[in-house]
Design a protein around this motif. Structure first.
Motif, PDB file in Angstrom:
ATOM      1  N   GLY A   1      73.620  43.594  30.323  1.00  0.00           N
ATOM      2  CA  GLY A   1      72.791  43.004  31.243  1.00  0.00           C
ATOM      3  C   GLY A   1      71.754  44.066  31.831  1.00  0.00           C
TER       4      GLY A   1
ATOM      5  N   GLU B   1      67.782  43.466  31.652  1.00  0.00           N
ATOM      6  CA  GLU B   1      67.089  43.621  32.967  1.00  0.00           C
ATOM      7  C   GLU B   1      65.839  44.406  32.406  1.00  0.00           C
ATOM      8  OE1 GLU B   1      67.392  45.398  37.582  1.00  0.00           O
ATOM      9  OE2 GLU B   1      69.172  45.605  36.115  1.00  0.00           O
TER      10      GLU B   1
ATOM     11  N   CYS C   1      75.110  40.706  39.843  1.00  0.00           N
ATOM     12  CA  CYS C   1      74.463  39.714  40.578  1.00  0.00           C
ATOM     13  C   CYS C   1      72.970  39.060  40.541  1.00  0.00           C
ATOM     14  CB  CYS C   1      74.770  40.027  42.107  1.00  0.00           C
ATOM     15  SG  CYS C   1      74.249  38.654  43.294  1.00  0.00           S
ATOM     16  N   PRO C   2      72.627  37.989  40.384  1.00  0.00           N
ATOM     17  CA  PRO C   2      71.173  37.482  40.010  1.00  0.00           C
ATOM     18  C   PRO C   2      70.291  37.823  41.146  1.00  0.00           C
ATOM     19  CG  PRO C   2      72.602  35.618  40.365  1.00  0.00           C
ATOM     20  CD  PRO C   2      73.625  36.947  40.170  1.00  0.00           C
TER      21      PRO C   2
ATOM     22  N   LEU D   1      68.424  40.946  40.441  1.00  0.00           N
ATOM     23  CA  LEU D   1      67.637  40.904  39.124  1.00  0.00           C
ATOM     24  C   LEU D   1      66.523  40.110  39.455  1.00  0.00           C
ATOM     25  CD1 LEU D   1      70.553  40.406  36.170  1.00  0.00           C
ATOM     26  CD2 LEU D   1      69.451  42.719  37.092  1.00  0.00           C
TER      27      LEU D   1
ATOM     28  N   GLY E   1      71.120  31.288  41.312  1.00  0.00           N
ATOM     29  CA  GLY E   1      72.167  32.368  40.837  1.00  0.00           C
ATOM     30  C   GLY E   1      73.381  32.372  41.591  1.00  0.00           C
TER      31      GLY E   1
ATOM     32  N   SER F   1      77.181  31.447  41.027  1.00  0.00           N
ATOM     33  CA  SER F   1      78.183  32.745  41.264  1.00  0.00           C
ATOM     34  C   SER F   1      79.155  32.322  42.303  1.00  0.00           C
ATOM     35  CB  SER F   1      77.371  33.811  41.802  1.00  0.00           C
ATOM     36  OG  SER F   1      76.477  34.302  40.745  1.00  0.00           O
TER      37      SER F   1
ATOM     38  N   GLN G   1      79.532  34.432  34.269  1.00  0.00           N
ATOM     39  CA  GLN G   1      78.377  35.390  34.795  1.00  0.00           C
ATOM     40  C   GLN G   1      77.314  35.842  33.924  1.00  0.00           C
ATOM     41  OE1 GLN G   1      78.240  35.901  38.242  1.00  0.00           O
ATOM     42  NE2 GLN G   1      76.147  36.370  37.703  1.00  0.00           N
ATOM     43  N   GLU G   2      77.749  36.292  32.701  1.00  0.00           N
ATOM     44  CA  GLU G   2      76.692  36.795  31.905  1.00  0.00           C
ATOM     45  C   GLU G   2      75.565  35.568  31.558  1.00  0.00           C
ATOM     46  OE1 GLU G   2      74.359  39.169  29.639  1.00  0.00           O
ATOM     47  OE2 GLU G   2      75.928  39.559  31.294  1.00  0.00           O
TER      48      GLU G   2
ATOM     49  N   ASP H   1      73.399  35.169  34.635  1.00  0.00           N
ATOM     50  CA  ASP H   1      72.435  36.188  34.617  1.00  0.00           C
ATOM     51  C   ASP H   1      71.365  35.794  33.725  1.00  0.00           C
ATOM     52  OD1 ASP H   1      73.745  37.432  36.593  1.00  0.00           O
ATOM     53  OD2 ASP H   1      74.675  38.697  35.242  1.00  0.00           O
TER      54      ASP H   1
END
Length: 632
Positions: free
Chosen positions: A100, A104, A272-273, A276, A572, A576, A597-598, A601
């Motif tokens: 991740g 990012e 956490c989105p 990001l 997001g 979540s 979760q991946e 994201d």
């Protein structure tokens, strides 16, 4: 070790932190299916620990800077997974977290594409003529007056003029215009332009550090370092999300008696989105605007642009073209119109006054061959006298020319009336011609003002230092709520402040006298293509192309980028939270939570990158090949 050194070290270590858990995860799965479950657990633990250690160092470094974030959730989820024997989940979280971070970084680089391209094009050296030859010199050695060779494909290193012949310049990286521009001898060349034709000589007018492109580079670097209010708000909300995550995990454990549910909740919340999405979307918006020639000085300005409710616009060089053109010529005696213009322009080559340069430009546009003036004497702001082809020539305001001739001038009419400027020409002691020059309104201005209204701008105000009659003539038929004329720079500031009652105010200008008002506005916009350094420095936004209509696409990109950022955050966080609730109820295992979760994201970042594809609308009748190419 400095912060920059630490950042470089972390970037260098990231590929290894991704490869290690990936290899370890595969090796552990092989061992697991081979019946060596204990060995698999050991392998998964060993590949998780380096990622966890790097994460702890990152958290401690951030805390020392007074920053907190959701990296703490990632550390808690990996630690809890290892403590409660969920070694596979720990390895998956380690891989997903490290991956991740790479994702990012990729998204941030992709979002900065247009701005990074601008920085990558900075030349380091130039070819300078010296003693009959060429020498390669560093940019800092170039001084005004140097003659440089710009080869095909070279980027102009400094501002200057074409020394002779014609140059074919690609300015798309600066202005967004896709078609090359031709520049004749004596015409300006903007640093950062690429030579798309044969080699030509450039006469430097500025040092490298003072040139247009150097200023653009500084603005881009400033924009890349900026953080938006929304991004800072996201950081604050991230701490609330962390507290909520810990609460849900604690309730899940206490009510079920199963610590694995708490582990699953922590895993679903990592990362956490909220963190990001905001910077990626806003930086993508900055980059998209830069690609259209709208340089926005940071994400904070981008956010405010979409909220503007009042716009105050300067007249000369902003609402109007700023390049007076001859609208009418009256000749007296035996001269033709072209001969009168040739004599006036030949003498005016010796003056830097904007009106003189307008006459020279008009003559060159008509293909007239200009002579070299001799014995030139200029009275600043009034006129020029000298010899052209052996003839005595005087060019200037009516009062200046008639005063030199010793004759009375009609009724003493002013040199300017209703926005027009009258220039007189005397040849060999007699009045020979008069030229009427006007500063024309930019094409499509009415359509632009109407489009701004539809966009949500409630107040449009003209603020100019010109006389009221001139302002009234220029704005006739245009949709302005107020026209304020004969303003000093201080009064322009007051005009900006007065408009704040309607909401955030944008000021658009180009001159030194506009700089205070630009600085006082919520969003200051400078016409940077021909505007002054003072106005560009004071402004929040610089239009690199000399087109007022670019302001609307810039505002559209700003608003759309902000909407995309909010969409990404809400979607997001919503997904979540749903995953965390499912994990708390025992419907999702820690491994499933990490994979879920991946996926969230990745979806959030891809959505944020949509800001790079924003296609702003163009007012009817103002489409250009450059607009079409960018929209495509």
């Amino acid at each position: 070790m400095s912060r920059l050194d630490l950042d470089a070290l972390r970037r260098a270590a990231k590929p290894g932190l991704v490869a290690l858990p990936a290899i370890g995860l595969a090796a552990g799965l092989i061992a697991h299916f081979a019946g060596a479950g204990d060995a698999a657990s050991v392998i998964w633990t060993l590949v998780t620990l380096p990622v966890l250690a790097a994460l702890v160092v990152e958290i401690v470094t951030s805390l020392r800077r007074g920053e907190t974030g959701l990296d703490i959730v990632a550390a808690l989820s990996m630690s809890a997974a290892l403590i409660f024997g969920e070694h596979l989940a720990a390895a998956v979280v380690a891989l997903m977290y490290a991956g991740g971070q790479h994702l990012e970084d990729f998204a941030a680089r992709r979002a900065r594409r247009e701005m990074t391209d601008l920085l990558a094009r900075v030349p380091r050296t130039a070819m300078r003529h010296r003693n009959g030859g060429l020498e390669e010199v560093p940019l800092d050695d170039i001084v005004p007056g140097d003659r440089l060779m710009i080869r095909r494909g070279d980027v102009a290193p400094v501002d200057g003029t074409v020394a002779e012949g014609t140059a074919l310049l690609d300015e798309s990286a600066l202005t967004g215009e896709s078609l090359p521009m031709r520049r004749a001898a004596g015409e300006p060349v903007m640093s950062g332009s690429t030579n798309a034709g044969d080699a030509f000589d450039l006469s430097a007018t500025h040092r490298a550090a003072e040139s247009t492109y150097a200023g653009i580079v500084r603005l881009v670097e400033q924009a890349q370092r900026s953080r938006a209010p929304m991004a800072r708000m996201a950081d604050r909300y991230a701490m609330g999300f962390l507290a909520l995550t810990l609460l849900i995990a604690g309730v899940a454990w206490s009510t079920s008696g199963d610590p694995i549910r708490a582990v699953a909740v922590l895993v679903v919340a990592t990362p956490c989105p909220l963190i990001l999405a905001v910077p990626v979307a806003l930086v993508a918006g900055l980059s998209r605007a830069a690609g259209l020639g709208v340089l926005i000085k940071g994400a904070r300005v981008l956010e405010r642009m979409g909220e503007v409710r009042s716009i105050v616009i300067d007249k000369t060089g902003t609402l109007t073209d700023g390049r007076p053109r001859i609208a009418e010529t009256t000749v007296v005696g035996g001269l033709t119109v072209d001969e009168a213009l040739r004599l006036a322009a030949s003498l005016d080559q010796a003056s830097k006054h904007p009106i003189a340069q307008a006459i020279v430009r008009e003559a060159r546009d008509r293909g007239l061959v200009l002579a070299t003036p001799q014995g030139v004497a200029e009275t600043s702001g009034e006129g020029v006298a000298g010899q052209v082809d052996g003839r005595a020539v005087i060019v200037g305001g009516r009062a200046f020319v008639t005063g030199r001739l010793g004759i009375a001038f009609g009724d003493g009419a002013p040199a300017a009336e209703n926005g027009a400027v009258t220039v007189a020409l005397a040849v060999d002691g007699r009045l020979a011609a008069e030229f009427v020059l006007t500063d024309t309104l930019r094409e499509g201005t009415g359509a632009l003002l109407a489009a701004l209204r539809r966009f949500g701008v409630e107040r449009l105000v003209l603020a100019t230092g010109d006389r009221r009659a001139v302002a009234a003539t220029v704005t006739a038929g245009l949709d302005f709520d107020d026209v304020r004329a004969e303003l000093t720079p201080d009064q322009k500031v007051l005009a900006v402040v007065a408009e704040r009652k309607s909401g955030p105010v944008m000021m658009i200008g180009d001159g030194v006298n506009d700089a205070p008002a630009l600085a006082a506005s919520d969003v200051g916009v400078a016409m940077g293509a021909r505007g002054t350094a003072a106005s560009a420095e004071a402004a929040d936004v610089v239009l690199l192309v000399d087109r007022l209509d670019r302001i609307l696409p810039g505002m559209q990109i700003a608003r759309r980028a902000r909407v995309i950022a909010l969409q990404s955050v809400l979607a997001g966080i919503g997904l979540s939270l749903a995953g965390m609730v499912a994990a708390a109820l025992g419907h999702i295992t820690p491994v499933q939570g990490a994979l879920l979760q991946e996926a969230i994201d990745v979806a959030v970042i891809l959505n944020a990158l949509r800001a790079l594809r924003i296609a702003p609308a163009v007012p009817a009748g103002q489409e250009t090949p450059g607009h079409a190419a960018k929209a495509a």
